[in-house]
Scaffold this active site. Sequence first.
Site, PDB file in Angstrom:
ATOM      1  N   LYS A  64      52.416  37.773  31.616  1.00  0.00           N
ATOM      2  CA  LYS A  64      53.156  36.808  30.758  1.00  0.00           C
ATOM      3  C   LYS A  64      54.660  37.526  30.389  1.00  0.00           C
ATOM      4  O   LYS A  64      54.526  38.649  29.821  1.00  0.00           O
ATOM      5  CB  LYS A  64      52.071  36.577  29.708  1.00  0.00           C
TER       6      LYS A  64
ATOM      7  N   THR B 115      53.097  31.997  16.093  1.00  0.00           N
ATOM      8  CA  THR B 115      52.617  31.968  17.464  1.00  0.00           C
ATOM      9  C   THR B 115      51.459  32.741  17.639  1.00  0.00           C
ATOM     10  O   THR B 115      50.855  33.151  18.665  1.00  0.00           O
ATOM     11  CB  THR B 115      53.729  32.594  18.498  1.00  0.00           C
TER      12      THR B 115
ATOM     13  N   GLY C 209      47.857  33.799  18.296  1.00  0.00           N
ATOM     14  CA  GLY C 209      46.697  33.298  19.144  1.00  0.00           C
ATOM     15  C   GLY C 209      47.041  32.774  20.480  1.00  0.00           C
ATOM     16  O   GLY C 209      46.323  32.119  21.325  1.00  0.00           O
ATOM     17  N   THR C 210      48.265  32.933  20.943  1.00  0.00           N
ATOM     18  CA  THR C 210      48.964  32.473  22.221  1.00  0.00           C
ATOM     19  C   THR C 210      48.205  33.277  23.288  1.00  0.00           C
ATOM     20  O   THR C 210      47.717  32.382  24.445  1.00  0.00           O
ATOM     21  CB  THR C 210      50.312  32.603  22.500  1.00  0.00           C
ATOM     22  N   GLY C 211      48.038  34.239  23.234  1.00  0.00           N
ATOM     23  CA  GLY C 211      47.264  35.238  24.543  1.00  0.00           C
ATOM     24  C   GLY C 211      45.810  34.475  24.648  1.00  0.00           C
ATOM     25  O   GLY C 211      45.430  34.077  25.824  1.00  0.00           O
ATOM     26  N   CYS C 212      45.290  34.423  23.560  1.00  0.00           N
ATOM     27  CA  CYS C 212      43.486  34.118  23.672  1.00  0.00           C
ATOM     28  C   CYS C 212      43.591  32.637  24.028  1.00  0.00           C
ATOM     29  O   CYS C 212      42.764  32.216  24.962  1.00  0.00           O
ATOM     30  CB  CYS C 212      43.034  34.095  22.187  1.00  0.00           C
TER      31      CYS C 212
END
Length: 274
Positions: free
Chosen positions: A175, A214, A216-219
């Site tokens: 990412k 932003t 929580g984007t990875g989860c």
Amino acid sequence: MSAPPRVLTVAGSDSGGGAGIQADLKTMLAFGVHGMSVLTAVTAQNSLGVQGAWELPVEAVRAQYRSVVDDIGVQAVKTGMLASAELVETVAELIGGTEAPAVVDPVGVSKHGDSLLAASALDSVRTKLLPVATVATPNLDEVAQLTGVRVESEDGLRRAAAALLSYGPKWALIKGGHLSGDAGRVGGGQAVDFLTDGSEEHWLRAPRLDNRHTHGTGCTLASAIASGLAKGQSVPEAVAAAKEYVTGAIADGFALGGGIGPVDHGWRWRTGRA
């Protein structure tokens, strides 16, 4: 009525509701799958950061996993915060014995810079967890932690992916949202992710959005990928759909408390946008 596809998240709790188990289950609902959970840790967490974290005993994690998988079954598994080497190794063993694709989000630090993984657990992630992953989804800080490869530009994403694949996951999704310079300038350029299995390559681009909320984007991305895999999509299809969903969720991220707010997991029904 027949049950929808089932996805199991193995992760920590975010008491603020923006990341962790809470984000995972919201994402799964948005994708029309049945979300289930194995709690690995409890955090005291809000928009300002993580004030405390307490990992659960290995026995509790194993019991939750076996309870769900042995009775209900799963079509995909997603991992998040695993905290310690012992938990990493236990979860890797459980996933290795489950016939379902696994999306590994190798969570190292929170959005606020708080450590969520013991330094002693990094080797266990490399040698135990990554080898059982269908897709591994590190951000640039996490891939540097795991491989030593520091990405400064888009050209470095290939090197990072190759280094990650050497540990055994079938696919690597690097990412690039934290890239600096023109490619990573907030409010300009694109958010670029790179997906490969070592032969196929997929570049995923979306407008870089000027929104600080932003959390929580990875989860959310990893759970969206797992949801797509549970519905029978290929890895590239699932990742492309997840990227589109997360981009919309970031666009509608909202303020909560005095710090960084969450992405909007319900943006599709809240805004009416497809």
